[in-house]
Write a protein that holds these residues in place. Structure first.
Motif, mmCIF file in Angstrom:
data_model
loop_
_atom_site.group_PDB
_atom_site.id
_atom_site.type_symbol
_atom_site.label_atom_id
_atom_site.label_comp_id
_atom_site.label_asym_id
_atom_site.label_seq_id
_atom_site.Cartn_x
_atom_site.Cartn_y
_atom_site.Cartn_z
ATOM 1 N N ALA A 150 0.881 -1.330 -0.056
ATOM 2 C CA ALA A 150 0.137 0.107 0.002
ATOM 3 C C ALA A 150 0.768 1.237 -0.098
ATOM 4 O O ALA A 150 0.245 2.551 -0.480
ATOM 5 N N PHE A 151 2.150 1.134 0.543
ATOM 6 C CA PHE A 151 2.772 2.147 0.572
ATOM 7 C C PHE A 151 3.869 2.428 -0.722
ATOM 8 O O PHE A 151 5.086 3.099 -0.220
ATOM 9 N N SER A 152 3.748 1.572 -1.429
ATOM 10 C CA SER A 152 4.969 1.498 -2.527
ATOM 11 C C SER A 152 4.927 2.734 -3.503
ATOM 12 O O SER A 152 5.746 2.682 -4.426
ATOM 13 N N CYS A 153 3.801 3.489 -3.518
ATOM 14 C CA CYS A 153 3.797 4.477 -4.430
ATOM 15 C C CYS A 153 3.886 4.192 -5.891
ATOM 16 O O CYS A 153 4.376 4.865 -6.623
ATOM 17 N N VAL A 154 3.263 3.160 -6.149
ATOM 18 C CA VAL A 154 3.001 2.468 -7.418
ATOM 19 C C VAL A 154 1.610 2.461 -7.795
ATOM 20 O O VAL A 154 0.800 1.863 -7.060
ATOM 21 N N ALA A 155 1.261 3.035 -8.845
ATOM 22 C CA ALA A 155 -0.295 2.961 -9.297
ATOM 23 C C ALA A 155 -0.541 1.664 -10.280
ATOM 24 O O ALA A 155 0.115 1.764 -11.240
ATOM 25 N N PRO A 156 -1.234 0.854 -9.766
ATOM 26 C CA PRO A 156 -1.337 -0.369 -10.264
ATOM 27 C C PRO A 156 -1.883 -0.246 -11.955
ATOM 28 O O PRO A 156 -1.581 -1.006 -12.724
ATOM 29 N N ASP A 157 -2.605 0.669 -11.982
ATOM 30 C CA ASP A 157 -3.248 0.821 -13.583
ATOM 31 C C ASP A 157 -2.091 1.199 -14.300
ATOM 32 O O ASP A 157 -1.910 0.814 -15.748
ATOM 33 N N ALA A 158 -1.287 2.155 -13.753
ATOM 34 C CA ALA A 158 0.015 2.724 -14.586
ATOM 35 C C ALA A 158 0.848 1.656 -14.901
ATOM 36 O O ALA A 158 1.696 1.409 -15.949
ATOM 37 N N LEU A 159 1.147 0.720 -13.670
ATOM 38 C CA LEU A 159 2.083 -0.298 -13.795
ATOM 39 C C LEU A 159 1.622 -1.218 -14.790
ATOM 40 O O LEU A 159 2.584 -1.757 -15.507
#
Length: 113
Positions: free
Chosen positions: A35-44
């Motif tokens: 949750a704190f990875s600062c990664v947007a799943p859709d963008a990934l």
């Protein structure tokens, strides 16, 4: 958009594993994402599709498993789940938390040929 460089690194890991374990195609990648990875799943997901085009992972499915944030409370000694990095302890209400999980990004499973 740092998701692009993350996917490029992920492709490097897949290529290294393919060489070491002698597979020629990746069909699916299971990725744990905190949750704190600062990664947007859709963008990934979008970047993964772009980066893997023409590679051993072209058309591979990217399965993202979201992990909750966890912290250890210095005040009450409990390990708790938190939704935000600077949230109070849900047990005692203090802000004396040490993050213990939720910033990970790791490949946990590959489906290959």
């Amino acid at each position: 958009m740092h998701e692009l460089s993350l996917c490029e690194s992920l492709l490097g890991v897949l290529s290294s594993e393919a060489q070491a374990r002698h597979f020629r195609r990746v069909k699916a990648v299971r990725l744990e994402l905190g949750a704190f990875s600062c990664v947007a799943p859709d963008a990934l997901d979008f970047c993964f599709t772009v980066v893997t085009r023409g590679t051993l992972a072209e058309n591979a499915r990217l399965d993202v498993v979201r992990l909750t944030g966890q912290a250890w409370c210095l005040n009450c000694g409990e390990t708790v789940c938190i939704a935000e990095r600077y949230a109070p302890c849900p047990q005692c209400g203090t802000y004396e938390l040490q993050i213990s999980g939720g910033d990970e990004m790791r490949v946990t499973e590959l489906e290959v040929e």
